[in-house]
Design an enzyme around this catalytic site. Structure first.
Site, short mmCIF file in Angstrom:
data_model
loop_
_atom_site.label_atom_id
_atom_site.label_comp_id
_atom_site.label_asym_id
_atom_site.label_seq_id
_atom_site.Cartn_x
_atom_site.Cartn_y
_atom_site.Cartn_z
N ASP A 64 0.87 -1.17 0.00
CA ASP A 64 0.00 0.00 0.00
C ASP A 64 0.91 1.22 0.00
OD1 ASP A 64 -1.90 1.91 0.44
OD2 ASP A 64 -2.83 0.90 2.15
N LEU A 65 0.96 1.91 -1.12
CA LEU A 65 1.84 3.07 -1.22
C LEU A 65 1.38 4.18 -0.26
CD1 LEU A 65 3.71 1.90 -3.08
CD2 LEU A 65 2.20 2.58 -4.92
N TYR A 69 -1.05 9.95 -4.16
CA TYR A 69 -0.98 11.10 -5.07
C TYR A 69 0.01 12.15 -4.55
CZ TYR A 69 -5.38 9.60 -7.37
OH TYR A 69 -6.35 8.91 -8.05
N ARG A 101 -0.37 16.61 7.41
CA ARG A 101 -1.12 15.96 8.50
C ARG A 101 -0.72 16.52 9.86
NH1 ARG A 101 -1.67 9.61 6.46
NH2 ARG A 101 -1.82 10.24 4.28
N ASP A 156 -3.04 2.45 -6.01
CA ASP A 156 -1.95 2.50 -5.03
C ASP A 156 -1.79 1.22 -4.21
OD1 ASP A 156 -4.32 2.85 -3.69
OD2 ASP A 156 -3.47 4.22 -2.22
N GLU A 157 -2.50 0.17 -4.57
CA GLU A 157 -2.37 -1.06 -3.80
C GLU A 157 -2.16 -2.25 -4.73
OE1 GLU A 157 -5.44 -1.73 -0.92
OE2 GLU A 157 -5.59 0.40 -0.44
#
Length: 487
Positions: A64-65, A69, A101, A156-157
């Site tokens: 999982d990147l 984006y 974040r 992305d996975e």
DNA sequence: TGGGGTTAT
DNA sequence: ATAACCC
């Protein structure tokens, strides 16, 4: 009722949790597992088993990147390094990096809310997913160098079934009487101790080392980091890949499966149980994993239907037989746009032509021809808060595709005519109307054969006239002109 | 929320 | 053609 999920604030660096061997959490290529925590005890253990399909012996990796984006944008523009950055689509933040974040920015936040919190944040529009799609396929192709058993999930996975790779490595270890060290790389879920006398443990440990190699390769060759989960099936690999998030990996040993499942607060967190099924479970007063596990299966079957009931009941125990399905050529290609409202046929036609042009370029890159075209709309209506999409589809006349590929490019118009026809089947255009979404999908894609000579026509013009096929202006204008010129 | 995908019914 | 699922 739109669910407002609270942001899971993934704190990094809980390293004391990771007692296990070789934490490879930083961006530098992981150190080769030199530290020997446990050693193959001579020839007293047999790790390979004859039947590779023996239950419980699959080794699945989920990759999982990290904030995909945003990470792509940072790698494309190194000057953004260390700065808070978010990618948005229309008014919504869809991904942000870890710097953002820290300010409290998260997905499912509007752009203006995010800017209130963090005015200096870099904002990038991610409406055109072309660059993300391209890099995504690069990563999948890289993983396919390890084994063809790679399944994509979104951009992305990826799931990888490395069972056979593990088998091979264990055979090597056994035959070459080499005192190889069997260790787990990265975290072990629940800090469970590895037992090298347990073949299942050893298989997963070898899987964890392959996962490190994969993440290292992705970093070295594409420059992106990601999290990985290693477990006996897809469900568990995916669940566990989220436990240590940026650029770390977690292996789940079988004894910890019950803990892992119980760590989920609500059934909707089980991949495979979507919002719809979760609501129906709520009506049955099933609002925990435990509740789902203990609910009488026969009653569940009556309420949800036999297939769904059996599937999710097994999922609640962490059981998932579903295979990793290798990538095939795409089944469909679609392009869509949303807006506040679109109320005239002329506007609709303009937007549809734009979607069609983008799609034809992609189609040509794939070298495929559609047999079916589908139009999907959403009506703008106040009462219809509820996300309704309606669609109509029809066959694409074969000669039409030929003309589009070979002929002058004003031939988008006949295709647009067909789509406009579909529009009139959906909307009574004699009355006033308003739509807020238009989506065109080409489906039933086939590979052109010699009998349908379609190859190398539009493709020829595009490659001749525009060296940068894919970095044309995002509004479609440049493309439209190029295509006209080519005629 | 957006702009994609898949399979099952 | 729709409905469910995934990101």
């Amino acid at each position: 009722s739109l669910h407002e999920e609270e942001e899971e604030e993934e704190e990094e660096d809980e390293r004391e949790w990771c007692c296990t061997v070789d934490c490879t959490d930083d961006n530098s290529p992981p150190a080769p597992a030199a530290a020997a925590s446990s050693e193959l005890a001579g020839d007293s253990h047999k790790y390979t088993i004859q039947d590779i399909d023996a239950p419980g012996y699959r080794v699945i990796i989920h990759i999982d990147l990290d904030c995909y984006y945003a990470q792509v944008e940072m790698s494309r523009n190194p000057e953004f390094k260390g700065m808070p950055l978010a990618v948005h689509k229309k008014h919504m933040v869809v991904t942000c990096n870890y710097e953002a974040r820290k300010y409290g920015v998260s997905k499912v936040m509007t752009v203006s809310e995010a800017l209130d919190i963090c005015p200096e944040m870099i904002l990038i529009s991610g409406e055109d997913v072309t660059p993300y799609r391209e890099i995504s396929f690069k990563i999948t192709e890289l993983l396919e160098e390890f084994t063809p058993l790679v399944e994509r999930m979104g951009l992305d996975e990826n799931f990888v079934d490395v069972t056979k790779l593990v088998e091979k490595r264990l055979q090597q270890i056994e035959s070459s009487g080499d005192p190889a060290n069997i260790v787990v790389s990265g975290h072990v879920y629940g800090n469970q101790a590895l037992n090298i006398a347990d073949a299942k443990h050893v298989w997963l440990a070898v899987g964890s080392q392959i996962a490190v190699e994969m993440r290292t390769a992705i970093y070295n060759r594409v420059g992106l980091t990601g999290a990985a989960g290693i477990a006996p099936n897809k469900l568990l690999a995916k669940l566990v890949s989220g436990t240590f998030k940026p650029d770390q990996q977690t292996t789940l040993l079988p004894e910890s499966i019950p803990d892992c499942m119980r760590s989920l607060v609500h059934p909707v967190q089980v991949p495979g149980i979507g919002p719809r099924t979760a609501r129906r479970l709520d009506f049955l007063r099933i609002n925990t994993i435990r509740g789902l596990q203990t609910f009488p299966l026969d009653l569940l079957e009556k309420k949800l239907g036999i297939t769904v009931a059996q599937r999710i009941h097994k999922l609640s125990f962490g059981e998932d037989d579903s295979p990793v399905i290798p990538r095939r050529p795409p089944q469909s290609l679609s392009d869509e746009d949303t807006f506040w409202r679109c109320t005239s046929l002329d506007e609709v036609r303009v937007k549809i032509e734009d979607l069609l042009i983008n799609l034809l370029i992609r189609l040509q890159n794939e070298g495929r021809v559609p047999r079916t075209v589908r139009l999907t709309i959403r009506r703008t209506s106040v009462s219809n808060k509820w996300f309704n999409r309606e669609s109509r589809q029809c066959p694409v006349p074969n000669q039409l595709m030929q003309k589009i590929y070979t002929g002058p490019f004003d031939t988008v118009t006949p295709l647009a005519n067909i789509v406009m026809n579909l529009f009139q089947k959906l909307v009574d255009t004699r009355l006033q109307f308003s739509v807020s979404l238009l989506s065109v999908c080409f489906a039933n894609l086939i590979q052109p054969t010699l009998s349908s000579p379609i190859k190398g026509s539009i493709g020829f013009y595009l490659t001749q006239k525009s060296p940068g096929k894919l970095d044309m202006s995002p509004d479609g204008k440049v493309r439209r002109q190029l295509l006209r010129e080519s005629g």
